[in-house]
Each structure stands twice: as C-alpha cells, then as structure tokens.
Design a protein around this motif. Structure first.
Motif, short mmCIF file in Angstrom:
data_model
loop_
_atom_site.label_atom_id
_atom_site.label_comp_id
_atom_site.label_asym_id
_atom_site.label_seq_id
_atom_site.Cartn_x
_atom_site.Cartn_y
_atom_site.Cartn_z
N SER A 1 0.83 -1.21 0.00
CA SER A 1 0.00 0.00 0.00
C SER A 1 0.86 1.25 0.00
CB SER A 1 -0.93 0.01 1.23
OG SER A 1 -1.82 -1.08 1.18
N LYS A 2 1.93 1.24 0.81
CA LYS A 2 2.83 2.39 0.84
C LYS A 2 3.48 2.61 -0.52
CE LYS A 2 4.13 2.31 5.75
NZ LYS A 2 5.24 2.10 6.71
N CYS A 3 3.87 1.50 -1.16
CA CYS A 3 4.51 1.60 -2.46
C CYS A 3 3.56 2.18 -3.50
CB CYS A 3 5.00 0.22 -2.91
SG CYS A 3 5.95 0.24 -4.43
N LYS A 4 2.31 1.70 -3.47
CA LYS A 4 1.33 2.21 -4.44
C LYS A 4 1.02 3.68 -4.17
CE LYS A 4 -0.92 -2.20 -5.50
NZ LYS A 4 -2.14 -3.02 -5.41
N SER A 5 0.96 4.05 -2.89
CA SER A 5 0.70 5.46 -2.55
C SER A 5 1.84 6.35 -3.02
CB SER A 5 0.52 5.61 -1.03
OG SER A 5 -0.59 4.87 -0.58
#
Length: 613
Positions: A114-118
């Motif tokens: 999720s952090k990577c996609k954000s």
C-alpha cells in the motif's frame, strides 16, 4: 485456469540473467491496457530510462530460504548495474520478497504494498505469497516473480520499470546455484539444498508455494560449497523446507550429502557447516549417521528439530507424521551421541482443538529438556489450509498460553556452568550494540567478545568470563589463522580487549542489545526479543519471521565501519605483519636483497675510483 503464464516451453530458456525478447520469455498480463511496442525492446541511447542505472529497494520477509533467494536476486540485479538498497524513499522500484506462513507476515507485506502504491513506485513482489495465493486483491496490477523464477528477476524489473505488469510463476526446474549473489553477511552462505517438502501439515501454507520436494544434486551442492569457501565464506547454512527429506526424489539421502560436503571443507576447520531444520520423521531413519556427522570438527553440534506440540492428539490433528515419543528419541539419541549437542525446537500455541491438558503436555515437554532455543508462535489460520476450517481456540486463551510458555522458557538458564570454559569460536558478525563481535561455539552457543573488526571471519580461542540468558561473554586468548595458530602479542591482546569497551561494568545481558527501544513487532506477539522483527533465525515453514524467536541471533546486525575504525584496524594489522616478518629471522629473500645492496655499493666505489684515475 490461470490468466498469466510463463511462455517458455521445455529446456529452451536463456542462461541466468540473459535478456530474452519479451514475447518469448515473459507472460504479460492481458488485463494491462498498455501494449508492448517491439521497438521498446531495443534500447535507445538517448533514453532517460536506461536499464541498470536505477536503485532497487529490496525487502525480505520469512525464513533463511527466502533470505537466500533475496541474496540471489540482489546479486543478479547488481551484476546488471542496478544499485540494491535498504532505503525505500530514494529507490526507483520496490522489490518485496514475501512470506506466507503467518497472517502478520502477510499483513506487513500488504502494508508495504500500500505504501509503495501510494508513493507511485513501480513494484515487484516475489516469494511465497504470490506463488501460493496469486489471486490476492493486493497483487492486482503488480509484477510478480515466482519462487522458482528468481533467476529472471532482471527481466521482470526492467519490464516493470517500463510500465509493464509482468508475472512469472510457472516452472519445473530449479534455479541454478551458481547465480551471482550478494550476501547479507559476506561470511555466511545460505545454501538451499532442496525446495518443497513431502509433508502435508494441515496448517502449512508454504507447501502451496514451494510445492513438492525437489532436490539439488550432490555434485552441484558440493561444487557450490567449494566455490563459496574460495570466496572466504566461514559458515555454510544448509537451508530447505525440510532438510531431512533431502534426496528422496533423486535416490540419495541427507547423510550422503553431508559426508560429501564435509569432505570438501578445509581441513583446518576455518569454515563450519550448520545443518538446517529437519522434521522428526526423516531424521529418525538416519540418527546414528547424523550424530556422527554432527561430531565432525567442521560441523556445528546444533540442530533445529520442530516438535510443534507435546500432545500426540494435536500432532495427529496437525498431520505431523510422528509422535512425541519419536521426537524424544531424536533428542535423546543426539544428546547422548554428540558431546555438547544443542537442539532448538518450535511450538505452536492454540492449535484448533488444543485443550488445557494438551497444552500442559507441551509445557511438560519443554520443562523436561530445557531447550536453549524455543521458537514460540501463536496459531494463525492460513486461507486454503485444512486447519483454517477447524474450530479455533479463543484468541485470549491462545495469547495466555503463549505468554505462559514464554515465561516457562525464559526461566531456564541453559548456559550456567560455562564460566571459565576454554572454547573455540567462529566470529562472523557484530552485535547491535556495535561493541561486541559475535561468534559461536561448536555447539552454536552465541559468544560475545570485544575486539577489532579485523577479527570478523576468523576463528579464535576464548575463555568464557560470564554467562547471560541468551549469550555468553568471553575474552580472546588466541586467534587461529588457518592451520597455524597466530598468538596475539601481549600489547595486541590488550588492544583486542579494549578496542570495543563495553559501557556496562558487569557485562550483563543487556550489553549485547541496542539501548534503543525496539520497534513494535508486526506479529503482535507476547514477548518479541528481537530488535528486528524480521531477523532470520534458522526457521522454515513452521517458524518464520515475526514470531517469538527467543535467541540472541535475532540481536545481530552489521554496520559499516567508520574511516577512523578502518584506519585503526589497518594499523593493527600492519603491526601484526611487521612482527611476523621480524620474528621470522633471515630468510632467502632477505639475504638476496642484502647481497644486491652490497654488490651495488662495490660497483659505485669501483666507478668512482675509475673516474678519478
């Protein structure tokens, strides 16, 4: 039916790291709207996205087998020019190697994704999660590398950086052992001897990812051992989902492999072998042969044998294929036949159907043997496994049992009585306090000593000065240099004992730990003893990261030496070299040099006399 496939057929795959045209080597997600332009396969010198110039953030979850896979992937990426980093913020692409054993591990992975996609970073996910659960919602729009496709990580990274979604999951051959590798610890080689297993434990998700047993040949493994010894490796960890099952698919067995490897190790004992986790059913057939190998001077007298429960009823529900009595036979036989034998084990608290009586049997088993290392886990139902459909024990009861067993285990004092012992250790790491060096005895007891970083990768004779709950402390008496004993001069010995002066006056156990508070554990465990919840003990399907790994190997981490330290070590090394030259007397080279100087002087004198005359 899978929507993404590896399109390579048969044995026509490219050599490791070789870039094949995308249409013949990598399956492209048909749901990705981006079309591949064949011209994009030819690099344009004016391109701003030249492959091999980017930085890759690599994060590893799970067991030592996963760590080895990450080291292989890092090696290939580095060989193609990519910079592999543990800094996520400055990276151009994130590569996450995942673990599917427990829910906390997968939750940590989900958070990272999720952090990577954000952050809108390109993402590649590797490891057991995508291999065993390829239809997860979290993996939508993400490139994937399967557990047997790590030798093609460069292709996947390059295509992902171009904006393509790539998935490689299917393969029937094992990755080569001679791929480029960047070790987390340059003195430790994690060597996978097989993948998959023969078991069918009702709680295990790893079998879904790693599959059925597939063993490397004895010759290929011995060849790898010889290669890494030449590279300066001082410890070789044999890794697999079940070491004891090795070779049953190719007509050999574990003792055959171990004897072949031991024969390839240096005779001076400078490189040690550590045998990986083995389940009781298979080692039972070779107990005496294994005991003989564990007595060998180049093999650590240490073995990880998971029991999981002290109740036969629970072992049957787990489908573990052995009884508590058979586990006791393994422990009793090895302890009797191998001097200083140390055994680690695993326990799962709160397996479905576990009663108070069943749990009491487990507690009594641990009390009987007082193991120095016990990996304590709470039961986590994994989707798709039979145990996930069983009636669960209440979560508050599971946590209570975990805390109780942890308390029992922590009450043991396994190293009492070792004070004053003289032991040989192999030094391979630096403790988190950045004061102590970390070595292990032949029984794999962790020893913390004070000395310069130049001792890393060496073997030494030490005297144990004090013991703690998780480690022992020692003073270096003698450094062993290959087959010759290099005794430390008195002033150098003083330097070894003061170079990393401990801030603690009485060398209590806390000296080995970082003084900072550890980060909260993702496992939500009752007693996480590690400053790094993702530290990699020798644990496999049953005991992966994010668990109560109650041993000091989880306290370790390396650091880069400061320039001052490097200079100090170089000066220290120079002193030793200088002494060895002067103490050796006049050699042939010294005599020849002196003769040359004398003849030169005579020539000069003759020339002067000739000119004057």
């Amino acid at each position: 039916m899978e929507d993404i496939e590896d399109l390579l057929v048969g044995a026509g795959s490219a050599p490791p790291g070789f870039r094949l045209p995308i249409t013949s080597s990598v399956g492209i997600n048909p749901f990705n709207k981006k079309k591949l332009d064949p011209s994009s396969l030819v690099l344009n010198s004016s391109s701003n996205h030249v492959p091999g110039t980017q930085t890759i953030f690599l994060k590893t979850f799970g067991c030592s087998h996963n760590q080895s896979d990450s080291e292989y992937m890092a090696g290939q990426l580095s060989a193609f020019g990519y910079a592999v980093s543990d800094n996520a913020e400055g990276a151009d692409l994130w590569l996450i190697n995942t673990c599917t054993v427990k829910s906390p591990s997968q939750s940590a992975m989900d958070t990272l994704i999720s952090k990577c996609k954000s952050a809108k970073k390109p993402l590649v996910v590797a490891g057991c999660v995508p291999q065993g659960s390829r239809d997860l919602k979290e993996l939508e729009g993400v490139s994937i590398v399967g557990v047997q496709q790590i030798d093609r990580v460069v292709e996947v990274v390059e295509e992902t950086l171009k904006g393509h979604e790539v998935r490689l999951l299917n393969r029937k051959t094992l990755p080569a052992l001679d791929l480029p590798k960047v070790r987390k610890n340059k003195f430790v080689e994690i060597l996978p001897i097989n993948v998959g297993c023969l078991g069918a434990c009702t709680y295990c998700k790893t079998k879904h990812a790693r599959g059925h047993l597939g063993s490397y040949t004895v010759d290929s493994l011995v060849g790898r051992v010889k290669s890494v010894v030449n590279d300066g490796v001082k410890e070789i960890w044999l890794s697999s989902e079940d070491t004891g099952a090795y070779g049953r698919d190719i007509g050999v067995n574990l003792p055959i492999l171990l004897n072949a490897i031991v024969a390839a190790l240096p005779l001076d004992g400078s490189t040690m072998l550590r045998i990986g986790m083995t389940n009781p059913p298979y080692i039972l057939e070779h107990l005496k042969e294994i005991a003989e190998i564990l007595r060998h001077p180049c093999v650590y007298s240490f073995l990880h044998v998971p029991v999981q429960s002290g109740s036969d009823a629970i072992l049957t529900a787990m489908n573990r294929e052995y009884t508590v009595g058979e586990f006791r036979k393994v422990v009793d036989t090895l302890t009797e036949l191998v001097p200083g034998m140390q055994i680690a084990t695993d326990i799962i608290c709160g397996f479905p159907g576990e009663t108070d009586e069943n749990f009491a049997e487990t507690v009594n088993l641990i009390k009987d043997y007082k193991f120095s290392q016990v990996h304590i886990s709470q039961f986590y139902p994994r989707p798709g496994t039979p145990a996930a459909r069983m009636k669960k024990v209440a979560s508050n009861v599971v946590k209570k049992r975990s805390r109780e067993l942890t308390s029992v285990f922590e009450s043991f004092t396994p190293y009492n009585g070792m004070e004053g012992n003289i032991e040989r250790i192999w030094i391979t790491d630096i403790a988190t306090d950045e004061i102590h060096l970390v070595g292990h005895t032949k029984g794999y007891v962790q020893v913390l000593v004070v000395g310069p970083e130049s001792l890393l990768g060496s073997s030494a004779i030490i005297k144990i000065t004090s013991v703690g709950r998780w480690s022992v402390f020692g003073d270096v008496i003698e450094i062993l240099s290959n087959s010759n004993d290099l005794k430390i001069p008195s002033d150098e010995k003083e330097n070894c004992n003061t170079e990393r002066r401990s801030p603690c006056s009485n060398q209590e156990d806390t000296c080995a730990c970082s003084s900072e508070k550890p980060e909260p554990c993702a496992c939500e465990s009752d007693a996480c003893k590690s400053n790094d919840c993702n530290a990699i003990p020798d644990s496999y399907p049953e005991t992966q990261n994010n668990q109560n790994t109650l041993n000091d190997s989880s306290l370790l981490q390396r650091r880069k030496p400061s320039p001052a330290t490097v200079e100090k070590e170089e000066n220290s090394n120079q002193k030793l070299v200088t002494r060895s030259v002067h103490d050796g007397g006049w050699g042939l080279l010294d005599t020849a040099l002196l003769g040359g100087i004398f003849m030169s002087l005579l020539t000069i004198v003759a020339l002067v006399l000739y000119v004057r005359s």
